[in-house]
Write an enzyme that holds these catalytic residues in place. Structure first.
Site, short mmCIF file in Angstrom:
data_model
loop_
_atom_site.label_atom_id
_atom_site.label_comp_id
_atom_site.label_asym_id
_atom_site.label_seq_id
_atom_site.Cartn_x
_atom_site.Cartn_y
_atom_site.Cartn_z
N ARG A 60 0.83 -1.21 0.00
CA ARG A 60 0.00 0.00 0.00
C ARG A 60 0.86 1.26 0.00
O ARG A 60 0.43 2.31 -0.49
CB ARG A 60 -0.97 -0.01 1.18
N GLU A 97 5.94 -10.17 15.49
CA GLU A 97 5.58 -10.70 16.80
C GLU A 97 5.82 -12.21 16.90
O GLU A 97 6.42 -12.70 17.84
CB GLU A 97 4.11 -10.36 17.10
P1 AMP Z 1 5.15 -2.56 11.45
O1 AMP Z 1 6.39 -3.11 10.80
O2 AMP Z 1 4.72 -3.36 12.64
O3 AMP Z 1 5.28 -1.08 11.75
O4 AMP Z 1 3.96 -2.74 10.42
C1 AMP Z 1 3.83 -1.88 9.36
C2 AMP Z 1 3.35 -2.56 8.11
O5 AMP Z 1 2.28 -3.46 8.37
C3 AMP Z 1 2.83 -1.51 7.16
O6 AMP Z 1 3.36 -1.78 5.86
C4 AMP Z 1 1.33 -1.65 7.21
O7 AMP Z 1 0.79 -1.65 5.91
C5 AMP Z 1 1.04 -2.96 7.91
N1 AMP Z 1 0.16 -2.83 9.07
C6 AMP Z 1 0.50 -3.07 10.37
N2 AMP Z 1 -0.53 -2.90 11.20
C7 AMP Z 1 -1.58 -2.53 10.42
C8 AMP Z 1 -2.94 -2.19 10.69
N3 AMP Z 1 -3.46 -2.20 11.92
N4 AMP Z 1 -3.72 -1.85 9.64
C9 AMP Z 1 -3.22 -1.82 8.39
N5 AMP Z 1 -1.95 -2.13 8.08
C10 AMP Z 1 -1.13 -2.48 9.07
#
Ligand code: AMP
Length: 172
Positions: A60, A97
């Site tokens: 996205r 996680e």
């Molecule tokens: P992180 O590495 O944990 O910061 O996760 C970020 C990536 O996961 C991004 O590319 C987001 O598109 C996706 N992502 C994580 N949590 C969500 C959420 N609650 N809703 C939508 N996309 C998420």
């Protein structure tokens, strides 16, 4: 009247797994005013800075990064999940996680000294963005700022990105 872009984010509980409140940006993308406002706001912190390239994160993030690069009149580089890029890559593995993930960039995606803005849709734990920034810096890029449409404050992803300027449009 100024448009409230938060109204165009659809929250989908327990998707793709139980406990995750997924932030669906497709209603925002579908609305011409909301999409334009979001890109204009994402661009704002970079308008008076010299930026050479936008980096977008699979998948996205690509949509936002491409529109932002067009608005800033600069090029685009992409960060993909492992195995999707056809040429020589650098890669970075990072922990989720319950699992781990690997992302990649083409070795020539960023030239030494290029000034970069990095964009993704959501900042959650920060693992994806900090792995991305590590690769950009390894290639010699200088990160001028990081933009998100949505920042999930309670997950404290900013802790992994302390040395960077983080910009977000919507906070939860
Ligand atoms: P992180 O590495 O944990 O910061 O996760 C970020 C990536 O996961 C991004 O590319 C987001 O598109 C996706 N992502 C994580 N949590 C969500 C959420 N609650 N809703 C939508 N996309 C998420």
């Amino acid at each position: 009247m100024k448009i409230q872009i938060k109204n165009y984010i659809r929250e989908v509980p327990n998707w793709p797994q139980k406990g995750v409140n997924f932030k669906d940006i497709t209603p925002l993308l579908a609305d011409k005013k909301a999409f334009k406002t979001a890109i204009d706001e994402l661009a704002r912190p970079f308008l008076n800075k010299r930026i050479d390239k936008v980096v977008g994160i699979d998948a996205r993030g690509f949509i936002l990064a491409a529109a932002l690069a067009y608005k800033l009149k600069i090029g685009l580089a992409i960060v993909r999940k492992k195995g999707k890029l056809p040429w020589k890559t650098i890669s970075k593995n990072y922990k989720l996680e319950y699992a781990s993930n690997t992302i990649e960039m083409h070795k020539d995606a960023i030239k030494k000294g290029e000034r970069v803005a990095v964009v993704d849709d959501v900042l959650a734990t920060g693992g994806t963005m900090s792995a991305t920034c590590e690769m950009i810096e390894k290639l010699g890029g200088k990160i001028i700022g990081i933009g998100f449409l949505i920042k999930l404050d309670f997950l404290r992803g900013d802790k992994k990105l302390k040395k960077f300027a983080i910009h977000s449009l919507i906070n939860y």
